[in-house]
Design a protein around this motif. Structure first.
Motif, PDB file in Angstrom:
ATOM      1  N   LYS A   1     -12.004 -10.674  -5.922  1.00 23.17           N
ATOM      2  CA  LYS A   1     -12.624 -10.237  -7.172  1.00 23.17           C
ATOM      3  C   LYS A   1     -13.234  -8.835  -7.046  1.00 23.17           C
ATOM      4  O   LYS A   1     -13.386  -8.141  -8.043  1.00 23.17           O
ATOM      5  CB  LYS A   1     -13.696 -11.232  -7.620  1.00 23.17           C
ATOM      6  CG  LYS A   1     -13.192 -12.648  -7.902  1.00 23.17           C
ATOM      7  CD  LYS A   1     -12.235 -12.701  -9.060  1.00 23.17           C
ATOM      8  CE  LYS A   1     -12.052 -14.093  -9.658  1.00 23.17           C
ATOM      9  NZ  LYS A   1     -11.492 -15.117  -8.782  1.00 23.17           N
TER      10      LYS A   1
ATOM     11  N   ASP B   1     -16.917 -16.643  -7.720  1.00 17.88           N
ATOM     12  CA  ASP B   1     -16.557 -15.407  -7.019  1.00 17.88           C
ATOM     13  C   ASP B   1     -16.659 -14.174  -7.920  1.00 17.88           C
ATOM     14  O   ASP B   1     -17.076 -13.109  -7.467  1.00 17.88           O
ATOM     15  CB  ASP B   1     -15.145 -15.518  -6.428  1.00 17.88           C
ATOM     16  CG  ASP B   1     -15.118 -16.451  -5.224  1.00 17.88           C
ATOM     17  OD1 ASP B   1     -16.154 -16.532  -4.525  1.00 17.88           O
ATOM     18  OD2 ASP B   1     -14.099 -17.105  -4.984  1.00 17.88           O
TER      19      ASP B   1
ATOM     20  N   THR C   1      -7.257 -15.926  -1.230  1.00 13.51           N
ATOM     21  CA  THR C   1      -8.081 -15.327  -2.281  1.00 13.51           C
ATOM     22  C   THR C   1      -9.551 -15.165  -1.913  1.00 13.51           C
ATOM     23  O   THR C   1     -10.235 -14.320  -2.475  1.00 13.51           O
ATOM     24  CB  THR C   1      -7.976 -16.160  -3.567  1.00 13.51           C
ATOM     25  OG1 THR C   1      -8.102 -17.547  -3.223  1.00 13.51           O
ATOM     26  CG2 THR C   1      -6.632 -15.943  -4.246  1.00 13.51           C
TER      27      THR C   1
ATOM     28  N   ASN D   1      -4.921 -12.994 -11.625  1.00 13.26           N
ATOM     29  CA  ASN D   1      -4.403 -12.396 -10.396  1.00 13.26           C
ATOM     30  C   ASN D   1      -2.881 -12.450 -10.335  1.00 13.26           C
ATOM     31  O   ASN D   1      -2.245 -11.486  -9.914  1.00 13.26           O
ATOM     32  CB  ASN D   1      -5.011 -13.089  -9.173  1.00 13.26           C
ATOM     33  CG  ASN D   1      -5.158 -12.144  -8.003  1.00 13.26           C
ATOM     34  OD1 ASN D   1      -5.347 -10.929  -8.184  1.00 13.26           O
ATOM     35  ND2 ASN D   1      -5.059 -12.673  -6.800  1.00 13.26           N
TER      36      ASN D   1
ATOM     37  N   GLY E   1      -5.796 -19.786 -11.389  1.00 16.15           N
ATOM     38  CA  GLY E   1      -6.759 -20.526 -12.207  1.00 16.15           C
ATOM     39  C   GLY E   1      -6.754 -19.937 -13.608  1.00 16.15           C
ATOM     40  O   GLY E   1      -6.125 -20.439 -14.527  1.00 16.15           O
TER      41      GLY E   1
ATOM     42  N   LEU F   1      -5.481 -17.139 -14.129  1.00 13.37           N
ATOM     43  CA  LEU F   1      -4.149 -16.503 -14.094  1.00 13.37           C
ATOM     44  C   LEU F   1      -4.187 -14.987 -14.242  1.00 13.37           C
ATOM     45  O   LEU F   1      -3.159 -14.360 -14.525  1.00 13.37           O
ATOM     46  CB  LEU F   1      -3.224 -17.137 -15.139  1.00 13.37           C
ATOM     47  CG  LEU F   1      -3.114 -18.674 -15.016  1.00 13.37           C
ATOM     48  CD1 LEU F   1      -2.216 -19.237 -16.113  1.00 13.37           C
ATOM     49  CD2 LEU F   1      -2.594 -19.063 -13.637  1.00 13.37           C
TER      50      LEU F   1
HETATM   51  C1  PLP Z   1     -10.727 -16.188  -9.073  1.00 15.03           C
HETATM   52  C2  PLP Z   1     -10.143 -16.945  -7.938  1.00 15.03           C
HETATM   53  C3  PLP Z   1      -8.874 -17.517  -7.988  1.00 15.03           C
HETATM   54  C4  PLP Z   1      -8.042 -17.544  -9.225  1.00 15.03           C
HETATM   55  O1  PLP Z   1      -7.662 -16.290  -9.713  1.00 15.03           O
HETATM   56  P1  PLP Z   1      -7.276 -16.184 -11.260  1.00 15.03           P
HETATM   57  O2  PLP Z   1      -7.093 -14.751 -11.482  1.00 15.03           O
HETATM   58  O3  PLP Z   1      -8.408 -16.769 -12.030  1.00 15.03           O
HETATM   59  O4  PLP Z   1      -6.028 -16.996 -11.419  1.00 15.03           O
HETATM   60  C5  PLP Z   1      -8.384 -18.134  -6.865  1.00 15.03           C
HETATM   61  N1  PLP Z   1      -9.112 -18.210  -5.736  1.00 15.03           N
HETATM   62  C6  PLP Z   1     -10.334 -17.674  -5.650  1.00 15.03           C
HETATM   63  C7  PLP Z   1     -11.085 -17.814  -4.377  1.00 15.03           C
HETATM   64  C8  PLP Z   1     -10.894 -17.028  -6.740  1.00 15.03           C
HETATM   65  O5  PLP Z   1     -12.123 -16.519  -6.644  1.00 15.03           O
END
Ligand code: PLP
Ligand code: ZN
Length: 442
Positions: A124, A155, A393, A260, A256, A258
């Protein structure tokens, strides 16, 4: 060169707005806004020149260009004045060659992009540096924003709080009560953000923050704001750069909201348009079975989409039933011949623990991606010599309870597959030696 970028309606009406305007949806039709770049200007530099420029800046000290994001400033957000940039040297994260894990699974060219080895412990940071820098610029120019705010699964809020406090901008954080880890909760508190713990889930927090952000003096930092996507786009550029500008075969991304998966896709497409790469990878989006609206849509060939109520999952950061970037993610997945798969709670925890035994320390979301990797290899969708990148992530250190719970068996429950429990012993040399010998016996 005066490179240029602006917001443009993605719903087809093509309305444009300056990036310094406080706006998230098209005034005309309500469509989501995307950042568009003047590609003609960018194309005036040849692909080899872009590569050389990015190489020269990468991980060096000249502020802010040593940052993985700002080293690609022209492709990310050219209109920000360097003096307004709030950077913490984000990006430049390790591409971990998962040699042992890959060997066990039967894929020799397996790599984990460690996006969680970052200032606040998740990817993030990449988007937040762009967004907070823009807020800083808006405040420097007109000065009438009172605060930045976001709803978060833990996050986004950590990243927003850190960057906002570095800039001296007030931040307001809306978190679903008891649904983020202790580490994630203390991050915005420590950074001095106004932290609101609401009796709802992420989707409920999102609803409220969207209403709040109708006010022009609050700036919304959720990924409905495409500025974050621009920063996250650099993940794909950086991966290709780390492979001396070669494109991998597969990229597996936990999804999640979406944002990313959309961002990585847009990064590859931009490189393709500029001639930096000449083909695209395939993309797999990995969801938790308990929060799988995209997976369900994929099952219908993306002809249908229904928001769901996400069930509790260990992968808390992707416990999202109504993803804001659903349409752009579907567009990206179609373009990349993408697939969507899901992981159960046992599958994600086992996959994370299994990979940990080969030197990693995975967060549950990375566990979701690893579980999907394992299934794809078993289905022979991924071939033994494919180059595969798994996007990690977040840093596993943000999720200690997830690991503690895995390795702490409840009497009566079947032990997990990769269990490792500490031995509690008296401090007696002979006995310690005996136990070591027993446990190291092959
Ligand atoms: C935000 C996040 C995701 C999901 O990313 P999206 O862009 O919401 O799909 C996955 N893993 C972690 C650790 C995150 O912080
Ligand atoms: Zn529009």
């Amino acid at each position: 060169m005066n490179y240029d970028a602006w917001f443009q309606c993605s719903a087809g009406c093509d309305e444009t707005y300056p990036l310094t305007e406080v706006i998230y949806r098209c005034k005309n039709c309500g469509g989501l806004l995307e950042v568009r770049h003047n590609m003609d200007l960018l194309k005036q530099r040849r692909a080899t020149e872009w590569k050389t420029l990015f190489e020269q800046r990468y991980m060096r000290t000249q502020y802010p260009y040593g940052s993985g994001v700002w080293g690609k400033k022209e492709l990310v957000c050219p209109i920000i004045d360097d003096n307004n940039i709030i950077s913490m040297y984000e990006g430049g994260t390790n591409l971990f060659w998962a040699e042992r894990l890959g060997h066990q699974l039967g894929v020799s060219d397996l790599w984990i992009k460690q996006c969680g080895n970052s200032h606040t412990g998740s990817f993030k940071d990449l988007g937040m540096t762009v967004l907070v820098s823009m807020v800083n610029q808006i405040m420097a120019e007109s000065g009438n924003l009172r605060a930045v705010m976001c709803a978060s699964t833990g996050d986004t809020s950590a990243a927003l709080a850190a960057y906002a406090s570095a800039a001296g901008i007030p931040a307001v954080i809306l978190l679903p009560k008891a649904k983020v880890t202790r580490a994630q909760l203390i991050q915005p508190i420590a950074n001095g953000a106004l932290t609101l713990s609401l009796e709802t889930d992420f989707d409920g927090c999102m609803e409220i923050v969207q209403k709040l952000s109708a006010r022009k003096d609050f700036y919304l930092a959720n990924s409905i704001n495409s500025l974050r996507i621009e920063g996250q786009k650099t993940i794909s550029i950086e991966i290709v750069q780390q492979f001396d500008w070669e494109v991998p075969d597969w990229v597996i991304i936990p999804g999640g909201n979406l944002g990313n998966v959309s961002a990585l896709g847009l990064g590859f497409l931009m490189m393709l348009e500029l001639g930096i790469i000449d083909k695209l990878p395939r993309i797999a989006c990995a969801q938790a079975e308990r929060a799988n609206p995209l997976y369900r849509s994929y099952q219908t060939g993306f002809t249908e989409f229904h928001a769901i109520t996400a069930q509790a999952t260990q992968a808390t950061a992707i416990q999202i039933g109504n993803p804001v970037s659903i349409h752009r993610a579907i567009r990206v997945l179609k373009r990349f011949d993408g697939i969507v798969d899901q992981a159960t709670e046992t599958e994600l925890a086992d996959a994370a623990a299994r990979a940990d035994r080969t030197g990693l320390f995975n967060c549950p979301h990375t566990g979701v991606a690893l579980a999907v990797l394992i299934k794809m290899v078993e289905r022979k969708q991924i071939r033994p010599d494919d180059r595969v990148i798994v996007i990690s992530t977040a840093n596993g250190l943000k999720f200690p309870d997830f690991k503690v719970a895995y390795h702490d068996v409840t009497p009566g429950d079947p032990p997990p597959r990769y269990l490792n429990t500490p031995l509690e012993l008296e401090a007696d040399y002979e006995n310690v030696l005996k136990q070591i010998s027993m446990h190291l016996e092959i």
